[in-house]
Design an enzyme around this catalytic site. Sequence first.
Site, PDB file in Angstrom:
ATOM      1  N   LYS A  12     -21.101 -25.949   5.969  1.00 23.54           N
ATOM      2  CA  LYS A  12     -19.437 -25.958   6.111  1.00 23.54           C
ATOM      3  C   LYS A  12     -18.988 -24.536   5.959  1.00 23.54           C
ATOM      4  CE  LYS A  12     -18.694 -25.549   1.643  1.00 23.54           C
ATOM      5  NZ  LYS A  12     -17.927 -24.900   0.802  1.00 23.54           N
ATOM      6  N   MET A 101     -21.990 -22.089   1.762  1.00 25.83           N
ATOM      7  CA  MET A 101     -21.687 -23.003   2.983  1.00 25.83           C
ATOM      8  C   MET A 101     -22.607 -24.468   2.773  1.00 25.83           C
ATOM      9  SD  MET A 101     -22.531 -20.406   5.994  1.00 25.83           S
ATOM     10  CE  MET A 101     -22.155 -21.897   7.020  1.00 25.83           C
ATOM     11  N   ASP A 138     -19.994 -31.439  -2.545  1.00 23.02           N
ATOM     12  CA  ASP A 138     -19.752 -30.970  -1.309  1.00 23.02           C
ATOM     13  C   ASP A 138     -20.725 -32.024  -0.234  1.00 23.02           C
ATOM     14  OD1 ASP A 138     -18.313 -28.886  -1.606  1.00 23.02           O
ATOM     15  OD2 ASP A 138     -19.676 -27.266  -1.492  1.00 23.02           O
TER      16      ASP A 138
END
Length: 299
Positions: A12, A101, A138
């Site tokens: 992400k 990420m 996340d």
Amino acid sequence: MTNSVRVRAPGKVNLYLAVGARESDGYHPLATVFQAVDLFEDVTATTSDRLELTMTGRAAGLPTDESNLAIRAANLLAAHAGIEPRARLEIHKRIPVAGGMAGGSADAAGTLVALDRLWRLDLEPATLLSLGARLGADVPFCLMGGTAMGLGRGDALTPLLSRGSYIWLLITQRVGLSTPLVFDAFDATPGPPPEPPAVEERFARALAEGDTTYVVMNSRNDLAAPALTLHAGARQVFEACAHLALPAILSGSGPTIAVLCPDGETATSLGRYFREHTTADSCLAAHGPVCGAHVVDET
Ligand code: C5P
């Protein structure tokens, strides 16, 4: 009977990341907008008489013991189902480690989806999301994918309407950044305490309208200043982007920087520039949004 399941789980970028003051549980309230990008981890789960993990690709230095988030995901899922955690996990990593990420979170999300299928648990998506939230802030987004607003720790998700496709050049660094250290540096920033975080309405509207330039030009990342202070390589890339007037954002707690490109050719030529003129580790073209962790193969 299923013997092997292969799952792809996305990394992400954060298009928006507003951070509030640290709370008593040690976490910071966030108002973030995630976008899943097509830099995928491949998680293959195969029947075995015990739990084992091997990692290939961008996996240098990662533990494969109980501290690995994929192993923790397998143990948590097995405990939830009341079964023994028996499976061989093979993870091919493409997302940079400690890059901002969600590489580790994607491994956990991919493991939950793969083992849910291999062990024929057939859990509700909401159950997987809440198990994911116990593994890391996340992980739920790596399960959900697309574009979503994350409140609370970043794990209370609402899917957002997002029109259009974003072509990114992801500029990664050889040495990563520790997320807790970036949050510590955020806390140590002088000045008044941060406001309760919120995503601006105009920003959400631009996302829905497909105004990608507005989105990136008005992107906010409260972790950018502390992360760039801690990481000279990321700072160099960020300064080069500013100098070239490129629309760039720091992903999460960094050090990966994402540059919005009008097309793939521009991403390729900018990648060449950053490889030649900065200490960047790699420059990868990617696009988003893409879907969350999903089964791609089953035998
Ligand atoms: O949840 P996760 O393990 O990914 O978070 C890593 C670390 O990042 C936490 O231990 C905490 O220090 C920091 N963090 C935070 N506030 C959040 C998310 C993460 O302070 N909302």
